[in-house]
Design an enzyme around this catalytic site. Structure first.
Site, PDB file in Angstrom:
ATOM      1  N   LYS A   1       0.853  -1.205   0.000  1.00 27.31           N
ATOM      2  CA  LYS A   1       0.000   0.000   0.000  1.00 27.31           C
ATOM      3  C   LYS A   1       0.880   1.243   0.000  1.00 27.31           C
ATOM      4  O   LYS A   1       0.654   2.176  -0.767  1.00 27.31           O
ATOM      5  CB  LYS A   1      -0.880   0.005   1.238  1.00 27.31           C
ATOM      6  N   ASN A   2       1.935   1.230   0.847  1.00 25.03           N
ATOM      7  CA  ASN A   2       2.744   2.431   1.027  1.00 25.03           C
ATOM      8  C   ASN A   2       3.762   2.656  -0.081  1.00 25.03           C
ATOM      9  O   ASN A   2       4.566   3.588  -0.009  1.00 25.03           O
ATOM     10  CB  ASN A   2       3.425   2.406   2.404  1.00 25.03           C
TER      11      ASN A   2
ATOM     12  N   ARG B   1      -4.793  11.196   3.926  1.00 27.34           N
ATOM     13  CA  ARG B   1      -3.755  12.202   4.019  1.00 27.34           C
ATOM     14  C   ARG B   1      -2.577  11.910   3.097  1.00 27.34           C
ATOM     15  O   ARG B   1      -1.822  12.800   2.717  1.00 27.34           O
ATOM     16  CB  ARG B   1      -3.305  12.379   5.452  1.00 27.34           C
TER      17      ARG B   1
ATOM     18  N   CYS C   1      -4.082  12.638  12.171  1.00 27.59           N
ATOM     19  CA  CYS C   1      -4.941  11.457  12.302  1.00 27.59           C
ATOM     20  C   CYS C   1      -4.731  10.969  13.721  1.00 27.59           C
ATOM     21  O   CYS C   1      -3.995  11.571  14.502  1.00 27.59           O
ATOM     22  CB  CYS C   1      -4.583  10.409  11.264  1.00 27.59           C
TER      23      CYS C   1
ATOM     24  N   ARG D   1       1.122  14.365  12.280  1.00 25.75           N
ATOM     25  CA  ARG D   1       1.447  14.138  10.858  1.00 25.75           C
ATOM     26  C   ARG D   1       1.793  15.447  10.154  1.00 25.75           C
ATOM     27  O   ARG D   1       1.205  15.822   9.152  1.00 25.75           O
ATOM     28  CB  ARG D   1       0.296  13.426  10.158  1.00 25.75           C
TER      29      ARG D   1
ATOM     30  N   ASP E   1       4.842   0.478  11.851  1.00 24.24           N
ATOM     31  CA  ASP E   1       3.600  -0.131  11.360  1.00 24.24           C
ATOM     32  C   ASP E   1       3.430  -1.573  11.811  1.00 24.24           C
ATOM     33  O   ASP E   1       2.398  -2.187  11.565  1.00 24.24           O
ATOM     34  CB  ASP E   1       3.549  -0.079   9.824  1.00 24.24           C
TER      35      ASP E   1
ATOM     36  N   VAL F   1       8.493   6.909  16.436  1.00 28.43           N
ATOM     37  CA  VAL F   1       8.185   7.554  15.154  1.00 28.43           C
ATOM     38  C   VAL F   1       6.956   8.450  15.246  1.00 28.43           C
ATOM     39  O   VAL F   1       6.949   9.565  14.742  1.00 28.43           O
ATOM     40  CB  VAL F   1       8.024   6.497  14.045  1.00 28.43           C
TER      41      VAL F   1
ATOM     42  N   ARG G   1      -9.014  -0.316   4.466  1.00 29.13           N
ATOM     43  CA  ARG G   1      -8.307   0.631   3.602  1.00 29.13           C
ATOM     44  C   ARG G   1      -6.881   0.162   3.327  1.00 29.13           C
ATOM     45  O   ARG G   1      -6.237   0.657   2.408  1.00 29.13           O
ATOM     46  CB  ARG G   1      -8.292   2.020   4.213  1.00 29.13           C
TER      47      ARG G   1
HETATM   48  C1  EPZ Z   1       4.480   6.721   5.916  1.00 28.07           C
HETATM   49  O1  EPZ Z   1       3.819   7.815   6.524  1.00 28.07           O
HETATM   50  C2  EPZ Z   1       3.476   5.578   5.923  1.00 28.07           C
HETATM   51  N1  EPZ Z   1       2.286   5.942   5.162  1.00 28.07           N
HETATM   52  C3  EPZ Z   1       3.077   5.228   7.362  1.00 28.07           C
HETATM   53  O2  EPZ Z   1       2.232   4.081   7.306  1.00 28.07           O
HETATM   54  C4  EPZ Z   1       4.345   4.855   8.135  1.00 28.07           C
HETATM   55  O3  EPZ Z   1       3.997   4.600   9.479  1.00 28.07           O
HETATM   56  C5  EPZ Z   1       5.347   6.011   8.062  1.00 28.07           C
HETATM   57  O4  EPZ Z   1       5.629   6.317   6.677  1.00 28.07           O
HETATM   58  C6  EPZ Z   1       6.655   5.672   8.746  1.00 28.07           C
HETATM   59  O5  EPZ Z   1       7.206   4.528   8.177  1.00 28.07           O
HETATM   60  C7  EPZ Z   1       2.336   5.911   3.800  1.00 28.07           C
HETATM   61  O6  EPZ Z   1       3.357   5.610   3.205  1.00 28.07           O
HETATM   62  C8  EPZ Z   1       1.081   6.251   3.081  1.00 28.07           C
HETATM   63  P1  EPZ Z   1       6.856  10.048   7.910  1.00 28.07           P
HETATM   64  P2  EPZ Z   1       4.503   9.293   6.466  1.00 28.07           P
HETATM   65  O7  EPZ Z   1       6.807  11.271   7.067  1.00 28.07           O
HETATM   66  O8  EPZ Z   1       5.207   9.470   5.174  1.00 28.07           O
HETATM   67  C9  EPZ Z   1       6.902  13.389  11.302  1.00 28.07           C
HETATM   68  C10 EPZ Z   1       0.343   2.792   7.724  1.00 28.07           C
HETATM   69  O9  EPZ Z   1      -0.096   2.265   8.752  1.00 28.07           O
HETATM   70  N2  EPZ Z   1       6.988  14.345  10.211  1.00 28.07           N
HETATM   71  O10 EPZ Z   1       8.062   9.154   7.846  1.00 28.07           O
HETATM   72  O11 EPZ Z   1       3.485  10.279   6.856  1.00 28.07           O
HETATM   73  C11 EPZ Z   1       5.531  12.716  11.351  1.00 28.07           C
HETATM   74  O12 EPZ Z   1       4.629  13.512  12.095  1.00 28.07           O
HETATM   75  C12 EPZ Z   1       0.871   4.205   7.746  1.00 28.07           C
HETATM   76  O13 EPZ Z   1       0.418   2.214   6.593  1.00 28.07           O
HETATM   77  C13 EPZ Z   1       7.190  15.691  10.499  1.00 28.07           C
HETATM   78  O14 EPZ Z   1       7.277  16.083  11.661  1.00 28.07           O
HETATM   79  O15 EPZ Z   1       5.590   9.144   7.645  1.00 28.07           O
HETATM   80  C14 EPZ Z   1       5.831  11.411  12.036  1.00 28.07           C
HETATM   81  O16 EPZ Z   1       5.837  11.612  13.439  1.00 28.07           O
HETATM   82  C15 EPZ Z   1       0.745   4.836   9.128  1.00 28.07           C
HETATM   83  N3  EPZ Z   1       7.281  16.591   9.485  1.00 28.07           N
HETATM   84  C16 EPZ Z   1       7.256  11.084  11.586  1.00 28.07           C
HETATM   85  O17 EPZ Z   1       7.811  12.306  11.066  1.00 28.07           O
HETATM   86  C17 EPZ Z   1       7.182  16.205   8.159  1.00 28.07           C
HETATM   87  O18 EPZ Z   1       7.282  17.075   7.271  1.00 28.07           O
HETATM   88  C18 EPZ Z   1       7.324  10.026  10.488  1.00 28.07           C
HETATM   89  O19 EPZ Z   1       6.554  10.523   9.430  1.00 28.07           O
HETATM   90  C19 EPZ Z   1       6.975  14.837   7.874  1.00 28.07           C
HETATM   91  C20 EPZ Z   1       6.889  13.920   8.909  1.00 28.07           C
END
Ligand code: EPZ
Length: 418
Positions: free
Chosen positions: A23-24, A93, A117, A122, A306, A328, A398
């Site tokens: 999915k990701n 999102r 969320c 996020r 995850d 994370v 989803r």
């Molecule tokens: C991706 O989310 C995945 N979703 C998430 O999977 C996964 O948990 C996550 O990566 C970490 O591996 C998709 O790919 C659609 P991040 P993403 O940007 O890209 C903070 C699932 O269950 N952050 O690595 O949103 C953020 O708040 C989902 O399939 C900032 O602060 O993850 C978080 O605490 C859940 N500023 C941390 O970094 C930013 O500009 C990691 O976020 C971006 C992120």
């Protein structure tokens, strides 16, 4: 009407399931198709509601999207709109991932700010700052991100505060069409990033450092449409492996690269499981008591956030105490509140959970808190005494294709009820 999943515990699980495309990754590969005028074909795309939502986002941009089983045909010859509307971004999102490719292809994009969320705020500050480094003017107002690049994008040296998956992907998809060279340091290294790099390179992009924390992109003028197969879903695979660990198995999961699950497999072995790697999958069984194992979630190749809830379900039945640290996301322990209703003994202190293993769980009505927490509640129900009813399972649907069917094919007593 909220759908629910009803599972009756106690059935041994054994057999083989095949996981789908990640999915990701698939969601981002769909966005990457925006970068090239023409028809791209993405294979091994899971039939889940998030993919349907992303297809609606692309259609809203005037892009043709047709699905045939697990193959998507994306015609991005014309992009007639540069806006991803609030109602779609609010639904998913991850829609924010069209920002980079749109501004690279069209020179402008208007994307609704994604809400938080229930696992955390996020934020997207790293996406914004990185795009500004690349020459994008960003205006945030009225709940929208207005991005413009009147002089086009230019290369930059970006250092991410944190190896954000989404920020790495958005910046990568902007940089491939920027004038000059872009270096992204502290880039995310998840296998889904490598999958995106593979697709971009086959479209004609020039990217070095695949799989490392430093990506070097030399911009090109145009990319070509391509056919690409989505990498297997390591989190879906890990979820079924934990089902095997909980019930004893043996369970074989096909369609995934074992190397993408190394830390998860190491922790499952430490927990007392026998794990066997195959060319395209993994087999797991457990013949001894579950041993307590401490886990800290970290960016790849660390233990994936995850898989945190699924592993907590396993640790709730360990013969001892374990500490699970969530590094994370800031609020990803809602699962603990629900599995406590099934008899788990879990104490949360900040981003640490102390899990005191009990010798049994009892079936109970529980509410799905999020995608992975919901799946983990179903897993707990597989070994709980009696019946567990998980409600609000739209979250699960989803991200997991045919979740109850795949568990039933392993012998579980589980069904989806409207
Ligand atoms: C991706 O989310 C995945 N979703 C998430 O999977 C996964 O948990 C996550 O990566 C970490 O591996 C998709 O790919 C659609 P991040 P993403 O940007 O890209 C903070 C699932 O269950 N952050 O690595 O949103 C953020 O708040 C989902 O399939 C900032 O602060 O993850 C978080 O605490 C859940 N500023 C941390 O970094 C930013 O500009 C990691 O976020 C971006 C992120």
């Amino acid at each position: 009407m909220a759908a629910s999943i009803i599972v009756t515990g106690g059935r041994p699980l054994s057999g083989e399931v095949r996981v789908g495309g990640a999915k990701n990754s698939a969601l981002k590969l769909m966005a990457a198709a925006l970068l090239a005028p023409g028809v791209s074909v993405v294979n091994n795309v899971p039939a889940i509601t998030d993919v349907a939502t992303m297809a609606d986002v692309l259609r809203g941009l005037g892009v043709g999207v047709e699905r045939d089983d697990h193959t998507l045909r994306i015609d991005a010859t014309q992009i007639t709109s540069h806006e991803a509307p609030y109602e779609l971004v609010a639904r998913m999102r991850a829609s924010i991932i069209v920002l980079g490719p749109l501004v690279a292809r069209l020179g402008r994009a208007r994307v609704a700010m994604p809400g938080g969320c229930n696992i955390g705020s996020r934020k997207i500050d790293m996406h914004i700052r990185g795009l500004q480094d690349l020459g994008v003017a960003i205006d945030l107002g009225h709940g929208y991100i207005e991005a413009t690049a009147p002089e086009g994008l230019h290369g930059a040296h970006v250092i991410l505060d944190f190896p954000s998956v989404g920020a790495t992907e958005n910046l990568l998809m902007a940089a491939v069409l920027a004038e000059g060279t872009t270096t992204i340091e502290n880039a995310a290294r998840e296998p889904e990033i490598g999958d995106l790099v593979d697709m971009l390179v086959s479209m004609g992009a020039r990217i070095e450092g695949r799989g490392s924390a430093t990506l070097v992109v030399t911009g090109v003028h145009e990319l070509a449409p391509v056919r690409h197969r989505t990498v297997g879903d390591r989190i879906e695979a890990g979820t079924y492996l934990v089902a095997g660990a909980l019930t004893g198995g043996p369970v074989t999961v096909r369609g995934v690269t074992p190397g993408h699950l190394e830390m998860v497999l190491t922790k499952l072995e430490q927990a007392g499981c026998d794990v066997g790697g195959l060319a395209d999958g993994v087999t797991i069984r457990r013949d001894r008591a579950i041993r307590p194992v401490d886990v800290a979630t970290l960016p790849y190749p660390g233990f994936p956030t995850d898989m945190q809830a699924q592993f907590m379900a396993l640790m709730s039945l360990a013969d001892g105490s374990s500490v699970i640290t969530e590094n994370v996301f800031e609020n990803r322990f809602m699962f603990a509140d629900e599995i406590r209703r099934m008899g788990a003994d879990i104490t949360i202190e900040g981003h640490r959970a102390l899990v005191r293993g009990t010798d049994r769980l009892s079936g109970a009505p529980v509410i799905c808190p999020d995608l992975r927490g919901g799946a983990a509640l179903v897993l707990a129900g597989l070994v709980a005494e009696g019946e567990t009813v998980v409600t609000e399972v739209e979250h699960i649907l989803r991200g997991y294709e045919s979740f109850t069917e795949k568990l039933r094919s392993l012998g579980a007593d589980v069904r989806l009820a409207d």
